[in-house]
Design a protein around this motif. Structure first.
Motif, PDB file in Angstrom:
ATOM      1  N   SER A 165     -42.069 -18.584-100.960  1.00 30.14           N
ATOM      2  CA  SER A 165     -40.784 -18.281-101.957  1.00 30.14           C
ATOM      3  C   SER A 165     -41.016 -16.798-101.140  1.00 30.14           C
ATOM      4  CB  SER A 165     -41.040 -17.767-103.462  1.00 30.14           C
ATOM      5  OG  SER A 165     -42.468 -17.068-103.590  1.00 30.14           O
ATOM      6  N   ASP A 166     -41.674 -16.212-100.450  1.00 24.07           N
ATOM      7  CA  ASP A 166     -41.796 -14.501-100.494  1.00 24.07           C
ATOM      8  C   ASP A 166     -40.808 -14.341 -98.406  1.00 24.07           C
ATOM      9  OD1 ASP A 166     -43.854 -15.965 -98.943  1.00 24.07           O
ATOM     10  OD2 ASP A 166     -45.333 -14.431 -99.089  1.00 24.07           O
ATOM     11  N   GLN A 167     -40.034 -15.522 -98.595  1.00 21.25           N
ATOM     12  CA  GLN A 167     -39.306 -15.163 -97.051  1.00 21.25           C
ATOM     13  C   GLN A 167     -38.423 -15.283 -96.818  1.00 21.25           C
ATOM     14  OE1 GLN A 167     -39.872 -19.513 -96.060  1.00 21.25           O
ATOM     15  NE2 GLN A 167     -41.035 -18.964 -94.698  1.00 21.25           N
ATOM     16  N   LEU A 168     -37.847 -14.125 -98.656  1.00 17.42           N
ATOM     17  CA  LEU A 168     -37.057 -13.383 -99.601  1.00 17.42           C
ATOM     18  C   LEU A 168     -36.663 -11.664 -99.661  1.00 17.42           C
ATOM     19  CD1 LEU A 168     -33.832 -13.689 -99.866  1.00 17.42           C
ATOM     20  CD2 LEU A 168     -34.117 -14.523-102.380  1.00 17.42           C
ATOM     21  N   LEU A 169     -36.751 -10.899 -99.260  1.00 24.77           N
ATOM     22  CA  LEU A 169     -36.936  -9.694 -99.364  1.00 24.77           C
ATOM     23  C   LEU A 169     -35.823  -8.894 -99.972  1.00 24.77           C
ATOM     24  CD1 LEU A 169     -39.605  -7.524 -99.587  1.00 24.77           C
ATOM     25  CD2 LEU A 169     -39.195  -7.389 -96.338  1.00 24.77           C
ATOM     26  N   TRP A 170     -36.443  -7.363-100.911  1.00 25.40           N
ATOM     27  CA  TRP A 170     -36.095  -6.579-101.323  1.00 25.40           C
ATOM     28  C   TRP A 170     -36.972  -5.369-100.902  1.00 25.40           C
ATOM     29  CZ3 TRP A 170     -35.440  -3.406-105.614  1.00 25.40           C
ATOM     30  CH2 TRP A 170     -34.283  -2.891-105.198  1.00 25.40           C
ATOM     31  N   THR A 171     -36.696  -4.506-100.114  1.00 34.12           N
ATOM     32  CA  THR A 171     -37.257  -3.552-100.143  1.00 34.12           C
ATOM     33  C   THR A 171     -37.989  -2.149-101.537  1.00 34.12           C
ATOM     34  OG1 THR A 171     -36.700  -1.737 -99.156  1.00 34.12           O
ATOM     35  CG2 THR A 171     -37.654  -3.286 -97.614  1.00 34.12           C
ATOM     36  N   GLY A 172     -36.931  -2.265-101.838  1.00 35.88           N
ATOM     37  CA  GLY A 172     -36.708  -1.349-103.116  1.00 35.88           C
ATOM     38  C   GLY A 172     -36.537  -0.016-102.613  1.00 35.88           C
ATOM     39  N   GLY A 173     -36.793   0.258-101.066  1.00 35.10           N
ATOM     40  CA  GLY A 173     -36.414   1.771-100.814  1.00 35.10           C
ATOM     41  C   GLY A 173     -35.167   2.162-101.320  1.00 35.10           C
ATOM     42  N   VAL A 174     -34.918   3.724-100.501  1.00 33.85           N
ATOM     43  CA  VAL A 174     -33.982   4.105-100.445  1.00 33.85           C
ATOM     44  C   VAL A 174     -33.402   4.091 -99.125  1.00 33.85           C
ATOM     45  CG1 VAL A 174     -32.831   6.714-100.385  1.00 33.85           C
ATOM     46  CG2 VAL A 174     -34.223   6.512-101.982  1.00 33.85           C
ATOM     47  N   LEU A 221     -43.081 -12.973 -95.629  1.00 32.82           N
ATOM     48  CA  LEU A 221     -42.294 -11.836 -95.159  1.00 32.82           C
ATOM     49  C   LEU A 221     -42.749 -10.326 -95.592  1.00 32.82           C
ATOM     50  CD1 LEU A 221     -40.265 -10.295 -93.044  1.00 32.82           C
ATOM     51  CD2 LEU A 221     -38.165 -10.831 -94.009  1.00 32.82           C
ATOM     52  N   TYR A 222     -43.506  -9.785 -95.515  1.00 33.74           N
ATOM     53  CA  TYR A 222     -44.645  -9.537 -96.684  1.00 33.74           C
ATOM     54  C   TYR A 222     -43.866  -7.176 -96.284  1.00 33.74           C
ATOM     55  CZ  TYR A 222     -47.818  -6.705 -99.949  1.00 33.74           C
ATOM     56  OH  TYR A 222     -48.331  -6.541-100.820  1.00 33.74           O
ATOM     57  N   TYR A 245     -44.512  -7.349 -92.931  1.00 34.67           N
ATOM     58  CA  TYR A 245     -45.143  -8.095 -91.971  1.00 34.67           C
ATOM     59  C   TYR A 245     -45.170  -9.470 -92.658  1.00 34.67           C
ATOM     60  CZ  TYR A 245     -46.935  -3.245 -91.455  1.00 34.67           C
ATOM     61  OH  TYR A 245     -46.947  -2.093 -90.378  1.00 34.67           O
ATOM     62  N   VAL A 246     -45.765  -9.996 -91.099  1.00 33.56           N
ATOM     63  CA  VAL A 246     -45.630 -11.496 -91.381  1.00 33.56           C
ATOM     64  C   VAL A 246     -46.685 -11.701 -90.702  1.00 33.56           C
ATOM     65  CG1 VAL A 246     -44.108 -13.615 -90.100  1.00 33.56           C
ATOM     66  CG2 VAL A 246     -42.960 -11.582 -90.882  1.00 33.56           C
ATOM     67  N   LEU A 247     -47.556 -12.675 -91.384  1.00 31.93           N
ATOM     68  CA  LEU A 247     -48.334 -14.077 -91.148  1.00 31.93           C
ATOM     69  C   LEU A 247     -48.217 -15.181 -91.008  1.00 31.93           C
ATOM     70  CD1 LEU A 247     -50.958 -12.952 -93.489  1.00 31.93           C
ATOM     71  CD2 LEU A 247     -50.950 -12.955 -90.969  1.00 31.93           C
ATOM     72  N   LEU A 248     -48.123 -16.022 -89.744  1.00 30.09           N
ATOM     73  CA  LEU A 248     -47.275 -17.197 -89.515  1.00 30.09           C
ATOM     74  C   LEU A 248     -47.920 -18.213 -90.011  1.00 30.09           C
ATOM     75  CD1 LEU A 248     -46.980 -16.982 -85.650  1.00 30.09           C
ATOM     76  CD2 LEU A 248     -44.593 -16.232 -87.464  1.00 30.09           C
ATOM     77  N   GLY A 249     -49.258 -18.447 -90.505  1.00 29.61           N
ATOM     78  CA  GLY A 249     -50.096 -19.601 -90.898  1.00 29.61           C
ATOM     79  C   GLY A 249     -50.185 -20.445 -89.714  1.00 29.61           C
ATOM     80  N   ARG A 250     -49.780 -21.539 -90.462  1.00 30.25           N
ATOM     81  CA  ARG A 250     -50.258 -23.168 -89.246  1.00 30.25           C
ATOM     82  C   ARG A 250     -51.329 -23.464 -88.222  1.00 30.25           C
ATOM     83  NH1 ARG A 250     -46.638 -26.642 -91.425  1.00 30.25           N
ATOM     84  NH2 ARG A 250     -46.131 -27.669 -89.364  1.00 30.25           N
TER      85      ARG A 250
END
Length: 315
Positions: free
Chosen positions: A107-116, A161-162, A171-176
């Motif tokens: 679910s974390d492939q959707l991201l909002w940074t919250g920064g300015v 997508l962290y 940052y992106v860890l692919l897994g697999r």
């Protein structure tokens, strides 16, 4: 706490909204036929329910809070993008997602940074078919999607997508079962390959940020636990977890398996196997048991970004 009005299953999502009253909203997850969305009043500890945006057949609900709205995606067909107005408690249909996206293991492939700098954008990493690895951004003010870039190489089916809460990079860890590790500049869309992970990262892994470091659990049926030094692009192998990870981040997201509450020296680890959970001491590089009162497969923990409590959906 009091039970939800209907089953909240694997792939469920929780988000806390501070206000009068303060509530936690939930979407139910996999194979839940209801079109309703429950909310939990923290003060009264009572549940209410509202109309949901549509059936959520599949695991992995992307569900994020941005200002006065909760943004979410409808997995599988017809791949719609929605937001929930907290004031009116009504859903709005924002149109179809830009990329092919039948369902998501994270679910974390959707991201909002919250920064300015990037606060007008919600980022979306597609993970399937011909759109695998494509990064898009949604302008909140304009209500439109824009293609940003495509990952250099690799399968993003089980990636995350962290964003660590600061800076220009996600940052992106692919897994697999790969050791590949990337960062992407959220402004330019440029991808950079980073130092490979010490062990092969599995599909259902964990990630969190604390004090300049990313902490990563190796994932499904593994014990490996690592620390990444962002400033020096360097990995360190830490004490392995006492229990393998089962289904903690399976469809809930890697950021739900490991939680650092923003202060102190403790990281909370959900194995996703019944009630088994642990605490990791950053200063002592050691683990202690921290089991939940109850739990099942696919349990998910959630920290609202402040306060003294972590909330758990048993699965």
């Amino acid at each position: 706490l009091n039970e939800a009005p209907f089953m909240v299953a694997e792939g469920s999502a929780l988000v806390k909204v501070v206000g009068t009253p303060t509530k936690i909203y939930a979407l139910a997850g996999y194979s839940i036929n209801t079109l309703e969305m429950p909310s939990f009043n923290i003060t009264t500890q009572l549940w209410d329910k509202f109309n949901g945006p549509g059936r959520y057949d599949y695991r992995g609900i992307a569900f994020i809070l941005v200002g006065n709205y909760i943004y979410s995606v409808q997995h599988y067909t017809p791949r719609r993008f929605f937001r929930f107005n907290i004031t009116t408690e009504q859903w709005e249909d924002l149109g179809q997602l830009p990329g092919y996206y039948p369902y998501s293991p994270q679910s974390d492939q959707l991201l909002w940074t919250g920064g300015v700098t990037y606060n007008d954008y919600i980022y979306w990493l597609c993970n399937y078919s011909t759109d695998n690895g494509k990064l898009y951004k949604y302008s909140i003010s304009a209500g439109t999607w824009t293609y940003v870039s495509t990952i250099t190489s690799g399968d993003c089916y089980a990636s995350d997508l962290y964003y660590p809460g600061t800076g220009d990079f996600a940052y992106v860890l692919l897994g697999r079962g790969l050791t590949t590790f990337y960062k992407v500049h959220l402004g330019t869309g440029a991808w950079t390959a980073l130092a490979v992970t010490p062990g092969a990262i599995q599909d259902y892994h964990g990630i969190t940020y604390a004090g300049g470091y990313l902490y990563v659990h190796q994932g499904y049926y593994q014990y490996g636990f690592y620390r990444y030094d962002i400033a020096n692009n360097l990995w360190t192998t830490l004490t392995s977890s006492p229990q393998i990870m089962y289904y903690a981040s399976w469809y809930q997201g890697a950021d739900k398996a490991l939680i650092y509450p923003g202060s102190g020296y403790t990281i909370y680890f959900n194995t996703g196997y019944y009630s088994q959970a642990y605490k990791y001491s950053i200063s002592g590089n050691s683990w202690t048991a921290n089991n939940y009162p109850a739990g099942d497969y696919y349990s998910s923990q959630y920290y609202p970004g402040g306060g003294d409590y972590i909330y758990v959906s048993p699965g």
